[in-house]
Design an enzyme around this catalytic site. Structure first.
Site, PDB file in Angstrom:
ATOM      1  N   LEU A   1       0.810  -1.216   0.000  1.00 28.55           N
ATOM      2  CA  LEU A   1       0.000   0.000   0.000  1.00 28.55           C
ATOM      3  C   LEU A   1       0.844   1.267   0.000  1.00 28.55           C
ATOM      4  O   LEU A   1       1.900   1.328   0.618  1.00 28.55           O
ATOM      5  CB  LEU A   1      -0.907  -0.008   1.237  1.00 28.55           C
ATOM      6  CG  LEU A   1      -1.816  -1.235   1.373  1.00 28.55           C
ATOM      7  CD1 LEU A   1      -2.654  -1.133   2.642  1.00 28.55           C
ATOM      8  CD2 LEU A   1      -2.711  -1.417   0.154  1.00 28.55           C
TER       9      LEU A   1
ATOM     10  N   HIS B   1      -3.393   4.197  -2.482  1.00 26.76           N
ATOM     11  CA  HIS B   1      -4.399   3.332  -1.849  1.00 26.76           C
ATOM     12  C   HIS B   1      -5.063   4.067  -0.693  1.00 26.76           C
ATOM     13  O   HIS B   1      -6.269   3.971  -0.491  1.00 26.76           O
ATOM     14  CB  HIS B   1      -3.738   2.069  -1.293  1.00 26.76           C
ATOM     15  CG  HIS B   1      -3.128   1.177  -2.334  1.00 26.76           C
ATOM     16  ND1 HIS B   1      -1.777   1.044  -2.500  1.00 26.76           N
ATOM     17  CD2 HIS B   1      -3.698   0.377  -3.271  1.00 26.76           C
ATOM     18  CE1 HIS B   1      -1.531   0.180  -3.469  1.00 26.76           C
ATOM     19  NE2 HIS B   1      -2.667  -0.224  -3.973  1.00 26.76           N
TER      20      HIS B   1
END
Ligand code: PAF
Length: 294
Positions: free
Chosen positions: A32, A36
């Protein structure tokens, strides 16, 4: 924050959610980054609860792609999501998620064909299949995707429309580094020299947008200009640099991209290898983006 791996456990979690509360869903393959997190924040703004899935989906990688060494910093991802106040991480076990003799797939046959579809055969079949399976399990009201994957968004919008899936796809703006490079989990593959060159992709898009603002209307010339910027750097190998309809992804054959597509704008999409790393990016040319680019 709850971490669920079993499909059954997820189903029972879902059943317990109050029916009057909205559920947001952010499907990811982990590794991530701020891109994100911007999807997570949008979901948290709009929904009562947010589920994030972390699943490196084998079905969307072809045998010669980077499935086995795709980054999987699971603990770090969970720590980030916990810090963001996420309710649930769903990280299904691949063996349970796909039956070993699975033979049913979701196939979108138009929007998935050009651009990345022609260079990554089977990729969008893998994406539509995993996302529909996740939608069945999570049953969200809204699901959040990054505009950076413009074709993925277009294919999934077509899938939910065609299959009457009751999920609203929300497209969120691309998050960029200060030098314009679009955030991507694959940016970690870039060595310092490649990282220095990578923003040229953004610069090629910006050059076309600037030329449009200054009056250039020919799709052919705008494409030629954008390509020529990347072609000057021998480390890049362009797969496509094209201006297309943003929803159908059909090519534009008229002279003025905006006059052809109208208010939805035209999608300028690019994919290129920077040595071994495949990068994609895009820009939606519409009235709003033109105002912002000035
Ligand atoms: O965009 C991605 O990370 C993936 O394609 C998705 C939507 C999580 C499906 O595996």
């Amino acid at each position: 924050m709850k971490i669920i791996r079993s499909l059954e456990e997820l189903r029972s979690w879902r059943k317990k959610l109050a029916p009057d509360k909205s559920l947001g869903f952010v499907p990811t393959m982990g590794a991530l980054h701020e891109g994100h997190l911007s999807l997570v924040h949008q979901s948290q703004k709009q929904c009562s609860s947010t589920v994030v899935s972390i699943f490196v989906n084998p079905l969307q990688f072809s045998p010669q792609e980077d499935f086995s060494h795709y980054p999987r910093p699971f603990e770090q991802d969970c720590a980030l999501l916990e810090h963001e106040g996420i309710d649930l991480v769903f990280a299904p076990d691949a063996a349970q998620f796909y039956a070993p003799d699975a033979s049913t797939y979701v196939l979108e046959e138009t929007v998935s064909q050009p651009l990345c579809g022609s260079f990554r055969p089977g990729h969008f079949r893998g994406v539509t299949t995993v996302v529909l399976k996740l939608f069945h399990l999570v049953q969200p009201d809204f699901s959040y995707f990054g505009q950076k994957d413009a074709q993925q968004c277009a294919v999934l919008e077509r899938m939910v429309r065609d299959l009457n899936v009751q999920v609203q796809i929300v497209k969120c703006p691309t998050v960029r580094e200060p030098d314009g490079l679009a955030l991507s989990s694959r940016n970690i593959y870039l060595n310092p020299l490649e990282r220095e060159k990578a923003p040229l992709i953004y610069q090629s898009l910006k050059a076309a947008v600037d030329a449009y603002t200054q009056g250039e209307r020919s799709v052919r010339l705008l494409e030629k200009l954008g390509r020529s910027i990347l072609e000057k750097e021998p480390l890049f190998k362009i797969q496509y640099w094209e201006i297309r309809h943003p929803i159908t992804l059909a090519p534009l054959d008229k002279t003025d991209p905006l006059a052809t597509v109208g208010p939805e704008g035209a999608l300028i999409a690019v994919a290129a290898y920077l040595r071994k790393t495949r990068l994609i990016d895009n820009w939606v040319l519409n009235e709003e983006s033109l105002r912002k680019s000035k």
